[in-house]
Design an enzyme around this catalytic site. Structure first.
Site, PDB file in Angstrom:
ATOM      1  CB  CYS A 123      -0.943  -0.002   1.189  1.00  0.00           C
ATOM      2  SG  CYS A 123      -2.128  -1.345   1.091  1.00  0.00           S
ATOM      3  CG  HIS A 134      -3.058   3.417   2.192  1.00  0.00           C
ATOM      4  ND1 HIS A 134      -3.533   3.071   0.945  1.00  0.00           N
ATOM      5  CD2 HIS A 134      -3.156   2.302   2.958  1.00  0.00           C
ATOM      6  CE1 HIS A 134      -3.890   1.797   0.961  1.00  0.00           C
ATOM      7  NE2 HIS A 134      -3.685   1.314   2.165  1.00  0.00           N
ATOM      8  CG  ASN A 183      -6.623  -0.794   1.058  1.00  0.00           C
ATOM      9  OD1 ASN A 183      -5.932  -0.296   0.175  1.00  0.00           O
ATOM     10  ND2 ASN A 183      -6.107  -1.384   2.128  1.00  0.00           N
TER      11      ASN A 183
HETATM   12  O1  UT7 Z   1      -3.790  -1.304   3.621  1.00  0.00           O
HETATM   13  C1  UT7 Z   1      -2.710  -1.947   4.149  1.00  0.00           C
HETATM   14  C2  UT7 Z   1      -2.714  -2.081   5.603  1.00  0.00           C
HETATM   15  N1  UT7 Z   1      -3.946  -2.630   6.120  1.00  0.00           N
HETATM   16  C3  UT7 Z   1      -4.595  -1.981   7.057  1.00  0.00           C
HETATM   17  O2  UT7 Z   1      -4.224  -0.883   7.431  1.00  0.00           O
HETATM   18  C4  UT7 Z   1      -5.775  -2.671   7.717  1.00  0.00           C
HETATM   19  C5  UT7 Z   1      -5.677  -2.537   9.215  1.00  0.00           C
HETATM   20  N2  UT7 Z   1      -6.746  -3.253   9.922  1.00  0.00           N
HETATM   21  C6  UT7 Z   1      -8.027  -2.856   9.897  1.00  0.00           C
HETATM   22  O3  UT7 Z   1      -8.367  -1.900   9.228  1.00  0.00           O
HETATM   23  C7  UT7 Z   1      -8.997  -3.574  10.797  1.00  0.00           C
HETATM   24  O4  UT7 Z   1      -8.300  -4.426  11.679  1.00  0.00           O
HETATM   25  C8  UT7 Z   1     -10.063  -4.396  10.021  1.00  0.00           C
HETATM   26  C9  UT7 Z   1     -11.024  -3.456   9.332  1.00  0.00           C
HETATM   27  C10 UT7 Z   1      -9.399  -5.305   9.014  1.00  0.00           C
HETATM   28  C11 UT7 Z   1     -10.899  -5.231  11.007  1.00  0.00           C
HETATM   29  O5  UT7 Z   1     -11.476  -4.397  12.005  1.00  0.00           O
HETATM   30  P1  UT7 Z   1     -11.291  -4.740  13.558  1.00  0.00           P
HETATM   31  O6  UT7 Z   1     -12.018  -3.692  14.300  1.00  0.00           O
HETATM   32  O7  UT7 Z   1      -9.829  -4.903  13.831  1.00  0.00           O
HETATM   33  O8  UT7 Z   1     -12.082  -6.101  13.685  1.00  0.00           O
HETATM   34  P2  UT7 Z   1     -11.542  -7.530  14.153  1.00  0.00           P
HETATM   35  O9  UT7 Z   1     -10.680  -8.132  13.115  1.00  0.00           O
HETATM   36  O10 UT7 Z   1     -11.000  -7.420  15.534  1.00  0.00           O
HETATM   37  O11 UT7 Z   1     -12.883  -8.343  14.230  1.00  0.00           O
HETATM   38  C12 UT7 Z   1     -13.901  -8.035  15.205  1.00  0.00           C
HETATM   39  C13 UT7 Z   1     -15.052  -8.995  15.016  1.00  0.00           C
HETATM   40  C14 UT7 Z   1     -14.620 -10.452  14.940  1.00  0.00           C
HETATM   41  O12 UT7 Z   1     -15.619 -11.241  15.548  1.00  0.00           O
HETATM   42  P3  UT7 Z   1     -15.446 -11.757  17.072  1.00  0.00           P
HETATM   43  O13 UT7 Z   1     -14.174 -12.587  17.071  1.00  0.00           O
HETATM   44  O14 UT7 Z   1     -15.294 -10.511  17.897  1.00  0.00           O
HETATM   45  O15 UT7 Z   1     -16.682 -12.517  17.311  1.00  0.00           O
HETATM   46  C15 UT7 Z   1     -14.628 -10.743  13.462  1.00  0.00           C
HETATM   47  O16 UT7 Z   1     -14.860 -12.100  13.166  1.00  0.00           O
HETATM   48  O17 UT7 Z   1     -15.703  -8.711  13.773  1.00  0.00           O
HETATM   49  C16 UT7 Z   1     -15.791  -9.896  12.993  1.00  0.00           C
HETATM   50  N3  UT7 Z   1     -15.718  -9.542  11.584  1.00  0.00           N
HETATM   51  C17 UT7 Z   1     -16.780  -9.183  10.873  1.00  0.00           C
HETATM   52  N4  UT7 Z   1     -18.085  -9.095  11.181  1.00  0.00           N
HETATM   53  C18 UT7 Z   1     -18.920  -8.684  10.215  1.00  0.00           C
HETATM   54  C19 UT7 Z   1     -14.602  -9.458  10.803  1.00  0.00           C
HETATM   55  N5  UT7 Z   1     -14.954  -9.066   9.575  1.00  0.00           N
HETATM   56  C20 UT7 Z   1     -16.292  -8.889   9.585  1.00  0.00           C
HETATM   57  C21 UT7 Z   1     -17.235  -8.480   8.612  1.00  0.00           C
HETATM   58  N6  UT7 Z   1     -18.542  -8.396   8.977  1.00  0.00           N
HETATM   59  N7  UT7 Z   1     -16.875  -8.155   7.342  1.00  0.00           N
END
Ligand code: UT7
Length: 329
Positions: free
Chosen positions: A116, A256, A286
């Site tokens: 990215c 970004h 993204n």
């Molecule tokens: O571009 C290059 C670099 N990349 C980035 O900068 C991305 C950085 N990371 C992020 O932006 C975030 O971590 C994400 C958007 C990818 C995820 O958000 P988060 O707030 O960190 O969520 P999480 O991964 O901690 O997931 C929280 C919950 C989980 O469920 P449990 O374990 O709490 O029951 C996931 O399974 O949300 C669940 N989950 C979803 N639920 C509904 C994960 N994806 C989804 C989804 N819809 N699409």
């Protein structure tokens, strides 16, 4: 003799027409528009559909538009750099394919893989060739067909990415505009949190790697988030401080677009208002190498000569960096 700088003398971008909305994703994986909007700020993204179309086809549209707008003939171009993690093929470089398709015959061309941060790393690289007087007209492309490496059965990643291409023209100037300063950094230890498991020389494609879905983006969201939120803001603040730029001096931050929360945290650390930030993540998601040129393209009409803008990115690798640009037109 006054210092030679590289200025951005034109910008163009292209997104494919098909729009994949959060509503449509709700029918594909267990997710909701509300979850995606709250956690990422993304409502829709553009996807390149069509057999046999790849990253170069989007980049060609961006480059053709750029040449048109800047009244530049393909023969005048000295160098083409394409930032991408989704090249048409592992080799040759997508930059070579784009040059051939556009009719650029007199240029050296190659790709840069910095995920990215790829567009940012490529602009820094290109600027050195311009500042040293080696080349006079350089095209830097940021293009990714992220849909080609996205698993549309994985809600963790498929809601995040979109396809796009953008391109800028860099030219020399002796005026006080252009690329004024830059910081680029990497930390290979971060690779465990964001990578593609197979398809390279360690694990060439096989029936097993396909069955195990190892040709898609693998991301551990939270560790990447924590690193991104700190590092992107660190370099944006560092470049301001070492150039004695206050928040009032900044016309725009061009971050970004990976996550609205990361963008907001960076703006807050820089002490700037939301109105001073280019944000279009809601409509494109993204697009990896495409995010920053896509923003510049959309905001081009609001930029004036002499405006200070800070580009900032973070990505897989890990890679991150920032550039201070004085807009040149
Ligand atoms: O571009 C290059 C670099 N990349 C980035 O900068 C991305 C950085 N990371 C992020 O932006 C975030 O971590 C994400 C958007 C990818 C995820 O958000 P988060 O707030 O960190 O969520 P999480 O991964 O901690 O997931 C929280 C919950 C989980 O469920 P449990 O374990 O709490 O029951 C996931 O399974 O949300 C669940 N989950 C979803 N639920 C509904 C994960 N994806 C989804 C989804 N819809 N699409």
């Amino acid at each position: 003799m006054s210092k030679l700088r590289a200025k951005i003398s034109g910008i163009h971008a292209w997104v494919p027409p098909y729009v994949l909305t959060n509503k449509e994703l709700e029918s594909m994986v267990e997710t909701t528009d509300e979850w995606i909007m709250t956690r990422t700020g993304i409502r829709e993204r553009h996807i390149l559909k069509g057999e046999g179309l790849g990253t170069s086809d989007m980049a060609v549209e961006a480059v053709k538009g750029l040449l048109d707008k800047t009244h530049t003939s393909p023969d005048e171009i000295d160098m083409v750099i394409c930032a991408t993690v989704t090249p048409d093929m592992l080799f040759p470089a997508t930059a070579n394919v784009v040059s051939d398709k556009v009719g650029i015959k007199n240029a050296v061309s190659f790709d840069i893989n910095a995920a990215c941060s790829g567009f940012l790393f490529s602009v820094v690289t290109a600027s050195k060739f311009v500042e040293t007087g080696t080349f006079k007209k350089v095209i830097v492309i940021g293009a990714d067909k992220m849909s080609s490496i996205t698993d549309y059965t994985s809600r963790e990643t498929c809601v995040l990415f979109g396809d796009a291409a953008g391109a800028v023209l860099l030219e020399p100037t002796t005026e006080e505009v252009g690329i004024m300063d830059s910081i680029i950094r990497t930390d290979g230890a971060g690779r465990s949190h964001l990578h593609m498991k197979a398809g390279g020389s360690v694990k060439p494609p096989s029936y097993e790697t396909i069955d195990a879905k190892e040709h898609f983006v693998y991301q551990e969201g939270q560790p990447v988030f924590k690193f991104a939120v700190t590092k992107m803001a660190d370099v944006a603040v560092e470049i301001m401080e070492r150039n004695l730029l206050s928040s009032n001096d900044i016309k725009y931050l061009v971050p970004h677009q990976a996550n609205m929360r990361i963008i907001e945290a960076t703006a807050w650390r820089m002490g700037i208002l939301k109105e001073q930030v280019m944000i279009n993540i809601e409509r494109y998601g993204n697009t990896t190498s495409g995010t920053i040129p896509l923003c510049l393209w959309e905001w081009e009409n609001q930029l004036k000569k002499g405006d200070n803008i800070i580009l900032a990115a973070f990505g897989g690798g890990f890679t991150w960096g920032s550039i201070w640009v004085k807009w040149a037109y």
